[in-house]
Scaffold this active site. Structure first.
Site, short mmCIF file in Angstrom:
data_model
loop_
_atom_site.label_atom_id
_atom_site.label_comp_id
_atom_site.label_asym_id
_atom_site.label_seq_id
_atom_site.Cartn_x
_atom_site.Cartn_y
_atom_site.Cartn_z
N VAL A 152 1.07 -1.36 0.28
CA VAL A 152 -0.44 -0.33 -0.36
C VAL A 152 1.15 1.61 -0.32
CG1 VAL A 152 -1.20 -1.07 1.03
CG2 VAL A 152 -0.57 0.12 2.40
N LYS A 153 0.34 2.18 -0.78
CA LYS A 153 1.55 3.43 -0.90
C LYS A 153 1.58 4.73 0.74
CE LYS A 153 0.99 5.74 -5.10
NZ LYS A 153 2.87 6.00 -5.22
N VAL A 154 1.76 4.05 1.91
CA VAL A 154 1.65 4.48 3.11
C VAL A 154 2.36 5.85 2.69
CG1 VAL A 154 2.13 4.31 5.65
CG2 VAL A 154 0.75 3.23 4.32
#
Ligand SMILES: Cc1ncc(COP(=O)(O)O)c(C=O)c1O
Length: 304
Positions: A152-154
């Site tokens: 995920v693009k945290v």
């Protein structure tokens, strides 16, 4: 060209969208973002947003991981994005940045007992990498899924990628290729990586600490449907990069970027490979709404 943001549930000039210095996400990396391309078609005078829905589905998944309550459905997010870009009136390639984040002005490392907010802005943005990229293997590795979830693009994860990118650029390269914790090839700092080996595409698998890129998936489908080439998703060792027939990177910002050199070793003959070139051409037509077969991936912004 005035640029706007969607901020605190309304459209405002980009210059007016400001957050406070104590905002939680600024200090602890507690945000999830997306990168979406709007591709300008100069003949049709239209901007097409590419695979908008998939980007917002990934954002929703990221919000689940970060315990962010995103109070918009995927369809609502798509509508807001179209309206934002329409207001901006861009006539060139653009990049759209949605961000869901912990917005409380509060101290303390945590995910709970914090407010959530969401913003989007859009800016003109041309090519991200040179026509042929020179890459190096980074000394910075991708995180293990139990350290930080790489799928995920945290926002916080990207410090690792920033270390890698700056190390590569300061050493005279265009982009870094990062290894997974176990030493297998993972991906670029903002791109997935593909090799051509024996005429087939080979790319790291989901278990190699990669972001499951939307461009990666697109290229796998286009290679299969349009060129009859299958993609093998498997572990890749470092020396396979040096001996591959072709190599390219894929990403929303980077599109399909040929790799000419890795660690000062020329890939193939150092020119854009045959399969890479074909995929680049197909991809570029598809994202600009010029291929009817894939129009369902393209959301037009301007009403005609
Ligand atoms: C670390 C990383 N890997 C791969 C990609 C490519 O993903 P996508 O094709 O969905 O843009 C990105 C960009 O979003 C990225 O930041």
């Amino acid at each position: 060209m005035p640029s706007y943001a969607y901020f605190r549930k309304q459209f405002v000039p980009l210059s007016e969208a400001k957050i406070g210095v104590m905002t939680h996400a600024l200090h602890y990396g507690t945000g999830v973002f997306e990168g979406i391309r709007g591709n300008w078609n100069s003949v049709q005078k239209q901007i097409y947003l590419f695979r908008l829905k998939q980007h917002y589905e990934r954002l929703h998944n990221g919000c689940r991981v970060l315990k962010i309550n995103l109070s918009y459905t995927v369809d609502e997010l798509c509508q807001i994005t179209v309206e934002l870009v329409e207001r901006c009136g861009f006539q060139e390639d653009i990049y759209i940045r949605p961000l869901a984040y912990k917005s409380s002005e509060a101290l303390g490392v945590r995910l709970h007992d914090l407010d959530d907010d969401f913003l989007i802005f859009a800016v003109p943005w041309g090519p991200y990498l040179p026509d042929k990229a020179r890459c190096s293997i980074s000394s910075w590795r991708r995180p293990d899924d139990n350290v930080i979830p790489p799928q995920v693009k945290v926002t916080g994860i990207y410090i690792n990628n920033a270390f890698a990118k700056t190390e590569a650029v300061e050493n005279g390269f265009d982009e870094a290729i990062m290894l997974a914790p176990d030493g297998h090839i993972s991906e670029g700092t903002g791109e997935n990586i593909f090799l051509v080996i024996d005429g087939k595409l080979v790319t790291p698998a989901s278990y190699n600490s990669i972001l499951m890129g939307i461009t990666r998936q697109t290229v796998i489908e286009l290679a299969r449907n349009e060129l009859g080439i299958e993609t093998i998703e498997r572990q890749i060792v470092r020396s396979e990069l040096y001996t591959a027939e072709e190599c390219f990177l894929t990403g929303t910002a980077a599109h399909v970027t040929p790799v000419a050199e890795i660690d000062r070793r020329v890939i193939g003959n150092g020119e854009v490979g045959e399969i890479t070139e074909k995929l680049q051409k197909i991809y570029s037509e598809v994202i600009r709404g010029n291929n009817r077969k894939y129009l369902s991936w393209c959301t037009p912004v301007y009403k005609k």
